[in-house]
Each structure stands twice: as C-alpha cells, then as structure tokens.
Design a protein around this motif. Structure first.
Motif: not given
Length: 1603
Positions: A825-826, A829, A832, A847, A895, A898, A901-902
């Motif tokens: 996930c890092e 981010l 991407p 995810t 985690c 992410l 953020s989506r």
C-alpha cells in the motif's frame, strides 16, 4: 603566702605522713578540687625541701604514702571519670575536667617526690590506651582499671617530666603518639601533640635530639605509606606543632656541615628542608580542600624561607629531579631572586583563599612573573620546580568561585612554550586540567564574539595543546597523549567540552603517539561517553576524534583489523559517510599507511599481488559469510554491526582502488575491483532462490550486507564509478533476491524471531525499489514481477482461519502478511502511476479485502507451554508478543490509508482511529495520523464533534511524546499536517466552529511548547505558509484562510525566545559547527532538523516578500498584519516589566518593527495614512536605539513613498515641549534625511522652509541632546538650499541666512582647547556627525533584507543572537528575488561602518551626559553592557526569602557613579531594605559596582525608575502611605538626631554634584540632614545614605511592638 604556711606546717608537724593522711579523702567518694590542690601543694613542698636539704630526704613511709596516693586515690578516680555516672561524681563536665586536671597535677607531684619506678609505671599504665586508639581498637572507658584516652594523655604528660631516660619506653611512647596521631579524632590528636609531644621534646634528660630524629623518621614513613588528604592534614598538624624544634636557626648551621666520618652515636638534628618528601607534603597541603590545612602548609613554607634567609646556607632538597632542579633550594648569592620569588608566591597563595575575583585578578601578573622566573635559566632547565606553579593552578581550579576557576584556566592556556614547564605540567594537564575542562560554562562566547564563532577559550585550547605537546621531549609525547585520550574515556563529559577538546586533539601535528590502547580509549569515548549528546554535536565530536586517530596512530603498532574495529563505532548518519572530506582523508590515510600496518598473520591473496587492504577485505567478507555448522537453522537475525563493518570496509577498499586508477600510479599491483570484491556475496545471492540447502543465517547475512552497502554508498557525483558498479551488481541479483523474499513472506516465517526477519526482507525490497527509481530503469520490471506475487501471498495469509486454540505459527504468518500488505500500500500511494497494468488487478483484490476487514483487529494470543500448565507467566517463546500485536494494528492503518484514498471512508472510521490512538504505543501512531489526514476533510461536516475529539486525543498523544526526541518529531510533523491542512484552516472562525476553536487552542499550546522546546513552532509555521501559498500554486484559493489564523503568523513575526544560558551555549556551538560547512563531515551526514530559532521569522519574511500588493486578499492580509504588529508594539510598551537593552520587551519591539519595515512601504497611500499617526506615537515613546532607528527609517520611507503625507509630520514638533523631552530627537533625525523625503514632493521650497523653521525652534531647547540633534538637522537641511526647487534663495531669508551660516561656521570651528564643557560639546558634535545613521546610512539605497535583519542590529548594540545572516534566508526558506526588496545590500559602506561612539540620548536626562561625559568615559562602559537575563528571576527569589526585611525604600535614581551605587546596594541588603531604586539596571554589570556590592544585588529587590519618571513614582508611593524623606541640607531641614522615621519610609538620595533637583524638593514631606562639626560641607552620598539607613534600622529595632 602559701609557701610560708606550708613551711610553718612542716616545721610544726613532726610526721609529714600524718599531714598527708589528714588531707586524703576516702576511697568511696569524690574529693573536691580544693582538697586535691592542697594535697598537691603539700607534696610539692616536701619535694622542694628535700632538694634544698640533701640530708632531709623523704623517708620510706612518706614515699609509701605518696605512692599509695597515686595508685589508691588518684588512679581509681581518674578511671572513674570515664564512667557515665558515679555515686559521688561531681556534676557537670566542667567540674569533672577541673577535677581531672587537679588529679593529674597531684600525680606529677607524687611522681616527682617518689621518682624511680612510679613515673615509668604511670606511663606504662596509660600507654596501652594510646596504642589501642592508634590501632583502632579503642578500649571502652569506664572500667575499673581503664583510662579514658584524653585522661591517659594527661597522665602521661604529668609523668613525663620525672621520667628517667630509658630508650625503650620513650621509643614506645613516641610510637604510641604517632599511632594516635594517625587514627584518633582531631581533638585527641591536638591534645597528644600539645601535651605529650612537647613534654617529650622539652625533657632534656630524654635526649630530645634523638627523639626528634626518630619522630621525623616516623613522620616520613607515615607519609610514604599514606598520602591521602586525611593523612596530609594530620601530618601538617604534627609538623606545624614541631616547627619550633625542626625549623630553628640554632639547629641549622650557617655553613652546611660536611663531615668526613659522621659519628653514628651522635644524633644529627633533622632538617626537613633537605627532604623532598617534606616539600611534596607541603605542596599537597597548599592545594588541600581544608582551609586550615592550607594555612598550615603555607606557615611551614614561610618558616622554611625565613630560616633559609636567616642562616644563609646553601642547600638542596635531595638530588635534582629529572628536569634538573630540586623541589626546594637556596643559594646565598641569589638571595634577592629567591626572596622575590617566594614572597610573590606566598602572596598569591594567600590571595587565592579570598575567593573573590576582583581580589585575585590583580595578583595574576605576579604569577606571570613567577613563570618567567621559573624559566629564567633557559628553556631546558627551570630555575624553580614547575610543581610550585602547578599548586597555584590547582588552587584556582578548586576555588569555590567559578570565576576564579575560569581565570585560572585562561591563564594556564597562555603557558609559555618551554620543555621544562611542559614536562613538569604533564601529569597535571592530563589529570586536574582535564577535570576542570569538563565544565561547559568555560566555553561561552567571550565579549565581542558573534554567534557562529569558535569560543575564545576553545581557540586558546587548540593553540595550547599544539604548543604543549610539541614542546615535550619526543620520548614522552606518546605517553602524555595516551594518558590524555584515556582521560577522555574515564570521565563523564558534557557535549560541548568534549567537542572542543576533541577538536583541539585533532589539531595536533601528526606523530606516532597512539597504539592499540589509544584506539581502545577512543573507542570507549565513542561507545559510552557520547551516547546521550545532541546529534550534531555528537557527530562533530566523532569527526574530530577520527581526525585525531588519523594524525596520531602508530600504524606499525596496529593491524587492519584493529583499525576497522575502531571505525565500526563511527555512525554513517552522524559522521563517517561516503562523499565527505572526512571519508576522503580516511582513504588517503589508508593509502599512505597500507603497507605499514602490523601483520596479523598470513593472509589470503598475498600471492596474487593484491594489496594488503584488498586482501584483508576479501578475508573479512569470506569470514562474514561463513556460517558454522552448529548454527541454528532458524535462529534470530544476526546483529547489524558486523554487516556495517564489512560494508564500510568494502567501500573503502573500492574507493581506494578507484583513486589509484584515476591517479595512474605506476608500480602498484593491480587490485580487484568492486565486482571481484563482492564475488562471494553475489554468488550467495544468486543461489538464494534455487539452493534449498543454503542456511538461513547465511542468507540473512548476505541481505544485511547488501542493504548496508546500499545505505552506505552515497553518490559522490556523476563520475562515481564505485556507485555505478554497485548498482550493476545489485541489479544482477535483484530477481533471485525478490523471488526469495516473496517465497519467504508467503508463509515460511512462523516464529517470533522471524518478525525481525520480515522487517529485513521488506527493507531489502524497499531499497531495491528506491534504487530502481533513482537510476530510472528496472523499476517497472521490478514492480511487475513483485506486486502480483506478493499481493497473492498477502491474500492467502490474511484470510481468516478458525483455530482453537490459536497457533503461534499462524498468528505470526498473519502479522507478516499484514506487514507485507502495508508495504504494498505504501508503494501504491507513493507513485501509483508507475505500477504496471498487469499488477493492478492483484492490488485491487488486496485493496478490496482490506476494505472489508474490521478495524483494529487483534492477533489471538497463543498459549505457551507455561500457560497450559496453569502458570500465567509469559514463556520464552512468546517474548516480544506485545510488540508484534501493536505492529499488527499499526500495519492495518497503513493499509487503510490506501483504502480511504481510493473510496469513501468506511463507517465508524473515526471511532476506530480514536481507539487505535488509545491502544497503540505513542511512537506507532503515525499511520493513524496519516489516515486521519485523508479522512478529516471528508468528515468535517457529517461528524464534526467526533473530529474535535479525534484531534484533541491526537494532541494528547503528541504531548506525551515530548520527552522522547527520536519519536516526537515525526509524530509532531504528522499531527501538524493533519490539523493544519487546507480543509481545516478554511473552516469558519473559532466563534462559529468547534473544530476551529480546538485548532486555535492547539496552536496556542504549540507556541507555548516552542518556548521550551526549540523547533516546534518551526513545523507549524512551515505547514501554514506552505498551505496558504504553495510555491507552485496557481490561485489564491487557500490564502483566504490566512486571514482567519493571523494570530499564528503574527507570532511567527515575533518569535525568538530569550534562551537560558545553557541553551544559548548549545545554540552557539551548533551555529559554529554549521559555519564549518563541509570542513566538518557531520554537517553532511546529519540531516537538518530545522530547529533554528530564526526559522519562523525567516519563513514569515519570505512569505511576506511573495505577497502581491495589487491582490485584494494580499492587501487585506498586509493591512491587518500591520495593525496586529502595531498593537503588539504598544502592548510591549505598556508592559510593567523592565525595559532594558536586549530584554525580552526590547526584542519583541525590535522584531515587530523589522516586520513592519517590510510591510508598510508596500501599503497604498490611504492605508499608510491610517497608520502613520501610530508611527508618530511610537516615536514619542522611550525606545532602545535599535527600535528608534527602525521607527525613524519607517517614517522616512513612508513619507518618501507618499509625499502627500509630509504635512502630517509638522504637528509632531508643536506638542508640549515639556512632555517631549528627548523624544523629539526621533523627528529631528527624520529631518536629517529630509533630502530623501523631498525627492517626490512637488512644493519642495515650502516644505523646506517649514522644516527650517521647525529646526530653528528646537535649536534653542534647554536640553543638550535636543540642541545637538537640531544643529545636525540644521546643517543637513541648510545644505539642500542650492538644490533645484528646494531653497528659495538667500535673499528671501533676509538676515536669517546670515545667522544660520554664522552659527554653522561657529559650530564647525569649535576647538578642544577651551573649558571642559566646550571640549565635550565638540567631541559630541563630531561623534554624532560620524554616526552611521547620519553619515553612511541611506534610507533608500540601503533598503534590503541584509540591512534590516543583520547590519542594523549589529550596529545598534542588539544582542548577536538577534542578528539573522543572509545565508539563513537562502538556506532556511525559498526567498524570492524582488528588486524592491533585495536580499543583499548592494552598498558595502554600511556593512563596513562601525557603531560609533555616539549613543542617542533618547531617554533620561541628557544634560547630565553632556557635562560629565569625560568623567564617565574614564569608567567601564556600563551603559553598553547587557544585564544578565536571569537576574530578574534571582531578584524575585530574593524577595521570597524568609529573612526579615523592613518597609524602607531607598531611591537612588539621581546617583550616577557605580561605586556609590555598589556600596549602597550592599548597605541596603545588609540592613534589610525592602527595595533599592536605580536609574538603570545596567549598573549591575559594571565591575566597579560589583566590586563594592559583592553580590548583594542577588538578594535585594531592585527597581528601575528613570529620573524623569521620579515625580510620578514618588506620588504613587505617597498614595501607598509612604513618607517621602529627602537627604538634603535646606533651610527647614530636620536634624537626623531629632527625627523619628515612620515605618513606611521612602528615602530619596540626591545627585553627587547637584543634590535633589528643585522640582522634586517640593514633593518631599521632610528633609533630613546629618549634624556636622567639621569644615567640609557634605559627606559622600553613600556614607550619608548608610548613616540614615542605619538610624532607621536602629529606631525600628528599638521601637516597642505594636499591638
């Protein structure tokens, strides 16, 4: 009369024995003292009769009776006095002591009468008591036959005069005396010495010369066995008591005897002057901690010098030492030289006991003369032994007054270079001198040094060590340097002293002084002493210590293994990093010394021609990768230290070979390059994915070494071939390493020891991805293979599995899977867009799984074997479970970043975040804060109350971390990014929004925290400025929120707390290290933490410089900020605190006006007109010079930019003149620059004439300073009359022109040959014209950031920590290029100007300075010094003391001589006055004041009231009930003898010359004068005040108590 009565009694008494019986007492009672004395007189008379009449010897019966008195009467009573009580014992210790003394006198009389065995038996009986005391086996007193030790001493003293010479008994007695002196208490030792020892030596029958010699030998033996401070004190006590016998002229012949065959039977009189041990004892006494011991040693020294002068004999104290001089010597032909030396020496030692620097400092020049006399015979042979000089330094270093200690250190650092002195001082330098250097206070900047300069003492220390070590004999240098380095290792050092001492050692010239013990000592310093030091200071000290090792190591005494083991303790992130000058110098040293190191045995590779270093590195790498057969298959991860050691060795060898290749050395065998060196590592990494038999331990070591190489190998530029070769090597093994890591993370890690292994694997993956990103290739291919495989592996391990009971392996696999998912996930981010499309479905599946997982899942703790057996203790297999569980929750929030953020935030996420903040350790909450940063803008409206709770809880967590620097700063940065992001800052004002109110409260608390923790406010202001106006912003959408949070920006403009003395020291030293630049590798290795105190102001000024005055939002911001800053200036002016130079109040006002100087010139005319009146009001306030210059400059710029506002200036000159006083000088200074103001004015002639009229009016002021300013303004304005459009012509002025020109010509023609006032006026006229503000300074051409923030503060006596150099604006902030406000001042004239002698008289009574300037000039410039910022705290502490004080207030504001004020301060403190009022607290730092006050100012409340403010102050005190009493001779004065002081009295003292001014006499309720009988008209003001203060105190002490 008594003797006549006794003779009559003896003549009439036929039987003297009957008389004895009549006077004796019973055996069951205590006699009184008179009875014992009568019996003593009778026995003494009997003895005298027998001596006068040889035939009248006492008969046997009389002797028997006398002996019976001794043993049957006296001795039992003496034993009984030691018991606690008795039936008839006399009451009280005084009567008991008197009885003991009487009994002992009776014993002496009986012993003299009986003679023979009685005295010997008395001594034999009492002797065991003394021996028992000496052997620390004290006999308990109070027994029937045991004496108290003090009584035993008296018994022996009584018997000694009658003792027959018998060597055995006297020798035993002498041994007992010495034993008692060594072990008994002080009181008993004094009694033994004074009673027994003197009696022994004064008994001529006992051969005192022989006893004295034996005693002297015993004392020497004692000193040889024990030289402790306690033994030294006892020995000095004994020698002082024996000084009359040992040091007497009759025993010391004028010509030294030289017998050819001395008679062994004739005892020689001992002479301590000939014994070196005696002089060593005296030297120890001179530096003893006990004051009495020092006085005894000095007494002995004086006696020896006096005896040597009296006898005039040449002598030497034993054989000459190695340096060719005895400890003490005397030669008659050098009498004057010797006497001069010893007289000065003894004067110095006596003075050092005073412990007052103003007493000690004048004798230090005599000490310099002693040093010159010591080396008078040449540099190789001292005239006097250097140890005497060492004693002086020891005494200064041990002084209770730290100023004396500092003076001693500075004096020692100026030691002249001399081999004899250096050798004599060697032991002292590596011992006590190092001890005293551990005091950080020594390294404060000296007066006149600016911030960033090396402290004066540190510079002297460097020169001293170079000179001192260089002047030592070559065979002694190594030993001394080794002892010094070992001294560093065995002491606890603060950061600052260790830093500068390491720097001094690094300056020593190269020499082979340190072998393996030296490297071990340096290693101990690195490993233990420096652990807790501040990072930059620790890194700089490491750099200097490594330089020391490179300069001083004897390479022939150490092996390469020793060297690299030593280098292992230098951290790459603090000092020894690749790409720095230190790394280059290390490579050069290895290159130069490569073939000289001591061999450690046969090495592999010697036969192939490779160099020793390359061969060593190959052997080291092979040994590192070699795994023993007994290693555990899945044990713990190996430590990182060895991997870093090998990685550093590989890079050093590679860089060394690269330098050889670039230099083209001829004749040097070709060595393998980096790929060849790394061949064993690359072979192992190639096989990690295919060889199933490869030990896990070996794989772990290989990955650790790979990671260490990537971390240590920093870029050195585009031509860095070593870095390029390393990248190629890493990319060649990237695929097998990646496959191995994915396989291991996919389910093979199942123990708690594997958790650390998981971190290793993820760190390797992160390093590979970062390397690909930096190089620009391989990144997509790496991620294409890595992301799908690792995502599938995480999905498998994160699937829920029901286990009853839970198994450890399954729980560890879940934790490993969560960590791997957090890493994925890092990566997603960060960038991407660079993920390959083939990898997106797998990442999307992961995810989706993470979004469905509940928040704050906890691992199910498995049962250990001990728990299954019913024990609650955690077994060995579960150690570290708590850390694993916390890491599991932390990875979930990594985690979740992410996920949110989506997609939309999952329900209950804020509650989950608060739960995570509550359960996670404070150092692991950063992912939660990062997640909240994304969530908060989405939930501000729907869940406002929960947002407030979450922010408040997060702030509580951050505050709890304030004591942990390693974790505090990252968490603080994450918290500030969360709370002060754009969406939060754009909320409505606090009165309309709860979250805005919470944010405002947090901002206030952050600012308060920054007062004690530097750097906190830096993070806040940087975040706010970047949010309001990003560098790449294309719109002002975020700027509007700056108006809501203007308080934060206002505080940034005024930020810069006054640091405590210890904090200022650390700031200064850090600034010095930063100024070294690349010369100190720590500046490159240590990442900047932006904790500079100037950072908030620099960032704020850069922000202001980017504002656009044509932008409405920006214009509104500037206008409101100007009003805020003006309000802050007015608040500081109204504050009821001391306003002295460089006080906090002064600094705040100065910072406010500096910010205004950037803002006001950019305002429109209407806005400027609204605030111009407040500028004028500020000019009328009493300001310090720096603030005054800024206000004047501000007015000039405003009037020049807006010429229509010039008429508003003239009313300032029409206000009441009595109220203006010297404040009008501000506006006269503006008129000095009238030429600049008139540049844009249309009607120049009218304004010029108006200025001329105003100036002429003030030329007739009664105030000298005002007249001087007006005269200068007249000269400058008159010079404009010829400019185009300015002057109306001389004809239009009539006779005024002639008058003006005549006055100016007369002023310029003044000569210094007149009276004193005329000479002073001429000097002041010259000084004010040469002052930079009226001479060099140009308001328009010098308008720059450099002038405002650095040049002007440095020229106006502002403390140098307020100076902001230009490089900080370039380094700490992105300062834009602006032609209207350049960063650098293009003119050099102002930078090169000096402050000048003239100080503007803008406060106080200017007339006084004019007429008495020459008198003050002879004194220390106390008005230019800065009071101690901690003084106010000390005075508050004195006011809270519990000691008695009166209600007397002494006002001395009219007194201007520091000597009078210092004595008055001391008098007021002694007699308990409640306060002393001065005209300026600057007096406290004057040396004349301090010499008289002797620190009384620390314990007496002091107030500052200027003379112009006295009338108001007296009226206030009158309203409080005080009686205003003046000390003045007037027609209605009251005599001091007749006046009765009220309890609440204010005593007003007049000026030394003028007394009390007439305007203040009217406010006095009574004038008191002192009755006089002499011719002189008046007393000194301090004497007069002391008489009145004492009379007030006396009256209050004798007053009856009030009901």
């Amino acid at each position: 009369m008594a003797s006549a009565l006794l003779d009559a009694l003896l003549r009439s008494c036929r039987d003297p024995a009957a008389a004895l019986d009549a006077l004796c007492w019973g055996s069951d009672c205590f006699p009184d003292k008179d009875t014992v004395d009568a019996l003593t007189c009778l026995i003494t008379r009997l003895g005298d009769v027998s001596d006068r009449q040889p035939g009248a010897a006492p008969g046997p019966e009389l002797l028997r009776r006398a002996e019976a008195i001794v043993w049957d009467r006296c001795f039992p009573l003496l034993c009984a006095t030691g018991r606690d009580s008795g039936p008839c014992e006399p009451d009280g210790p005084g009567r008991r002591r008197a009885l003991v003394a009487a009994l002992c006198r009776l014993l002496g009389a009986c012993a003299g009468l009986c003679g023979g065995a009685v005295p010997e038996r008395l001594v034999e009986t009492a002797l065991p008591v003394l021996l028992a005391v000496g052997e620390e086996d004290v006999v308990e007193p109070g027994g029937d036959t045991c004496l108290d030790p003090s009584v035993a001493v008296e018994v022996i003293a009584a018997a000694l005069p009658h003792l027959c010479p018998r060597s055995q008994l006297t020798h035993r007695l002498l041994d007992a005396v010495l034993a008692c002196a060594r072990a008994a208490r002080d009181a008993l030792v004094s009694k033994v010495v004074s009673r027994v020892l003197f009696s022994l030596l004064n008994n001529n029958q006992l051969k005192p010369s022989e006893l004295l010699r034996r005693l002297w030998e015993g004392l020497k033996l004692w000193d040889q066995e024990d030289s402790s401070p306690a033994a030294t004190a006892r020995l000095l006590l004994c020698l002082t008591a024996l000084s009359d016998q040992l040091l007497r002229a009759s025993a010391a012949p004028s010509v030294p005897p030289v017998p050819q065959h001395p008679d062994p039977h004739v005892p020689q009189h001992p002479d301590p002057r000939l014994c070196p041990r005696f002089w060593a004892l005296v030297q120890r006494g001179l530096t003893h901690r006990d004051n009495v011991s020092r006085k005894r040693a000095l007494f002995l020294l004086k006696r020896c010098v006096s005896l040597s002068e009296e006898t005039g004999a040449a002598l030497h104290s034993g054989p000459a030492a190695a340096d060719g001089v005895s400890l003490f010597w005397w030669e008659p032909h050098r009498l004057q030289l010797l006497l001069g030396f010893w007289v000065d020496y003894m004067l110095i030692m006596e003075t050092l006991d005073e412990n007052q620097i103003h007493v000690v400092r004048p004798v230090l020049n005599r000490f310099s003369k002693l040093m010159e006399a010591t080396v008078a015979d040449g540099p190789d042979r001292p005239l006097f032994h250097p140890s005497w000089l060492v004693c002086v330094y020891r005494r200064m270093f041990d002084s209770e007054n730290k100023t004396v200690m500092e003076e001693g250190v500075r004096h020692l650092l100026e030691l002249p270079p001399s081999p004899c002195l250096s050798l004599g001082f060697a032991e002292f330098v590596v011992g006590p001198f190092l001890d005293v250097l551990a005091d950080s206070r020594l390294f404060h900047r000296a007066a006149g040094q600016s911030a960033g300069e090396c402290p004066e003492l540190a510079v002297k220390l460097q020169g001293f060590l170079v000179t001192f070590i260089g002047s030592l004999p070559e065979d002694s240098r190594g030993a001394v340097v080794l002892q010094m380095v070992q001294g560093l290792a065995c002491r606890h050092w603060c950061a600052v002293p260790l830093l500068f001492l390491s720097q001094a050692l690094a300056q020593l010239p190269p020499c082979p002084a340190l072998g393996l013990p030296g490297l071990h000592a340096l290693r101990e310093v690195l490993r233990s002493t420096m652990v807790t030091h501040q990072v930059l200071l620790r890194g700089a000290a490491q750099c200097f210590l490594l330089e020391t090792a490179l300069h001083l190591t004897d390479v022939s005494a150490v092996t390469l293994e020793d060297v690299f083991s030593f280098l292992q303790h230098f951290r790459a992130d603090e000092s020894l990093c690749r790409g720095t000058g230190l790394w280059t110098r290390l490579c050069d040293w290895l290159h130069t010394s490569e073939g000289l190191f001591r061999s450690a045995g046969p090495r592999r590779g010697a036969e192939d021609g490779s160099g020793p270093l390359s061969s060593y590195v190959q052997n080291l790498l092979d040994s590192f990768l070699r795994v023993p057969a007994s290693a555990e298959p899945a044990g713990p991860v190996p430590g990182w230290a060895e991997a870093e050691l090998v990685g550093r060795a590989v890079l050093l060898a590679a860089d060394l070979e690269q330098r050889r290749a670039q230099s083209g050395e001829v004749g040097v065998p070709e060595s393998p390059g980096l790929p060849q060196l790394l061949r064993p590592l690359l072979d192992t990494l190639h096989r990690v994915g295919t060889s199933v038999y490869l030990p896990v331990c070996k794989t772990d070591r290989s990955l650790q070494l790979l990671l260490s190489l990537l971390r240590l190998c920093r870029h050195q530029g585009p031509q860095d071939a070593v870095r390029g070769a390393l990248e190629q090597c890493v990319f060649s093994v990237a695929e097998p390493v990646q496959e191995y890591v994915v396989r291991r993370l996919g389910g093979e890690l199942c123990t708690l020891q594997d958790v650390e292994r998981c971190r290793l694997y993820l760190s390797v993956l992160r390093a590979l991805v970062q390397l690909g990103d930096a190089v620009g290739r391989h990144r997509v291919s790496l991620l294409q293979r890595l992301v799908p495989a690792l995502s599938r592996s995480c999905l498998r391990t994160l699937e829920p599995h029901e286990e009853q009971p839970p198994q450890l392996a399954a729980q560890v696999q879940r934790a490993v899977g969560q960590s791997a998912a957090a890493w994925l996930c890092e990566v997603a981010l960060e960038q991407p867009g660079q993920l390959h499309p083939d990898s997106c479905p797998a990442l999307a599946a992961l995810t989706a799984h993470l979004s469905r997982a509940p928040m704050n899942q906890m691992l199910a703790k498995p049962l250990a074997n001990t728990e299954q057996q019913g024990c609650v203790e955690e077994g060995p297999c579960l150690q570290g479970w708590g850390r694993l569980a916390a890491q599991f929750v932390q990875d979930q929030w990594s985690c979740l970043r992410l996920v949110v953020s989506r997609s939309a935030p999952p329900p209950g996420v804020l509650q989950g975040a608060m739960e995570a903040l509550s359960i996670l350790p404070s150092d692991q909450v950063l992912p939660v804060l990062s997640c909240l940063r994304t969530l908060l803008p989405q939930l501000l409206v729907s869940e406002a109350s929960l947002c407030v709770e979450a922010v408040t809880l997060a702030w509580t967590v951050v505050r709890g971390l304030s004591s942990s620097p390693h974790d505090f700063w990252p968490v603080l940065r994450g918290f500030i990014q969360l709370v002060f992001q754009q969406a939060v800052l754009e909320l409505p004002p606090p009165e309309h929004c709860q979250l805005s109110a919470a944010v405002a409260r947090i901002a206030v608390e952050l600012i308060e925290m920054s007062q004690t923790k530097a750097g906190v406010f830096n993070q806040l202001i940087q975040q706010c400025c970047d949010t309001w106006m990003p560098l790449d912003a294309g719109s002002d959408s975020a700027f509007a929120s700056a108006l809501t949070h203007l308080d934060i920006f206002t505080e940034a403009c005024l930020h810069g707390p006054v640091l405590r003395r210890d904090q200022r020291l650390l700031q200064d030293v850090q600034a010095y290290i930063e100024q070294l630049g690349e010369e100190c590798a720590a500046n490159s290795a240590v990442s900047s933490d932006c904790r500079d105190d100037h950072f908030p102001r620099v960032h704020a000024m850069a922000f202001l410089s980017r504002l656009d005055a044509s932008n409405e939002l920006h214009k509104t911001f500037m206008e409101q900020l100007v009003l805020r800053l003006l309000n802050k200036d007015e608040e500081a002016a109204r504050a009821r605190v001391r306003y002295y130079g460089n006080s906090l109040q002064h600094r705040v006002k100065n910072r406010a006006w500096q910010s205004l100087l950037l803002l006001l010139p950019r305002l429109e005319e209407a806005s400027a007109a609204r605030v111009l009146g407040r500028l004028y009001e500020a000019g009328f306030c009493g300001n310090q010079a720096s603030v005054k210059y800024l206000i004047e400059w501000q007015i000039i710029l405003t009037l020049e930019r807006h010429p229509a506002l010039l008429p508003t200036l003239w009313p300032c000159f029409l206000l009441g003149q009595e109220n203006n006083k010297t404040s009008i000088c501000t506006f006269l200074s503006v008129l000095v620059h009238l030429g600049t103001v008139l540049q844009r004015v249309d009607d120049k002639a009218a304004q010029w004439r108006r200025a001329l009229d105003v100036i002429l009016q003030w030329c007739f002021s009664h105030n000298f300073s005002v007249r001087l300013y007006a005269l200068l303004a007249l000269k400058r304005v008159w010079a404009l009359r010829g400019d185009a459009g300015v002057g109306p012509g001389l004809d239009g002025l009539g006779g005024l022109a002639a008058l003006v020109e005549s006055s100016l010509e007369q002023a310029e023609a003044m000569q210094g040959s007149g009276s004193l006032p005329h000479r002073n006026a001429m000097k002041n006229w010259q000084r004010i014209q040469e002052h930079f503000f009226f001479g060099t300074f140009h308001p328009l051409q010098d308008y720059s950031v450099e002038t405002i923030f650095h040049t002007l503060p440095s020229l106006s006596d502002l403390a140098d920590d307020e100076w902001i150099p230009v490089w900080k604006f370039q380094r700490l902030a992105a300062f834009p290029s602006n032609p209207s406000l350049p960063l650098h001042n293009p003119r050099r004239e102002l930078r090169e100007a000096g402050a000048g002698d003239w100080v503007q008289q803008d406060k106080g009574d200017g007339e006084r300075a004019a007429e008495w300037a020459e008198v003050q000039k002879k004194m220390t410039a106390w008005w230019l010094s800065e009071p101690d910022p901690d003084l106010e705290l000390q005075q508050h502490r004195a006011a809270r003391l519990g000691k008695s004080s009166s209600a007397l207030v002494v006002v001395a504001s009219l007194i201007d001589k520091p000597t009078n004020l210092g004595g008055l301060c001391r008098t007021c403190e002694i007699f308990g006055a409640s306060a002393l009022v001065l005209d300026s607290l600057h007096h406290l730092s004057d040396k004349h004041f301090q010499a008289l006050s002797v620190s009384a100012e620390l314990w007496l409340p002091l107030l500052e009231v200027k003379p112009p403010q006295l009338a108001v102050y007296l009226e206030e005190k009158r309203s409080e009930g005080y009686c205003i009493v003046g000390v003045e001779q007037t027609a209605n004065s009251c005599s001091l003898a007749d006046y009765r002081f009220p309890e609440k009295t204010l005593l007003l003292l007049g000026n030394e010359r003028e007394g009390i001014p007439a305007d203040l006499l009217q406010q006095l309720e009574v004038c008191v004068e002192i009755p006089q009988r002499g011719v002189t008209r008046s007393l000194n003001v301090h004497v007069s005040a002391a008489l009145l203060v004492w009379e007030y105190t006396r009256q209050q002490l004798t007053a009856p108590p009030q009901p």
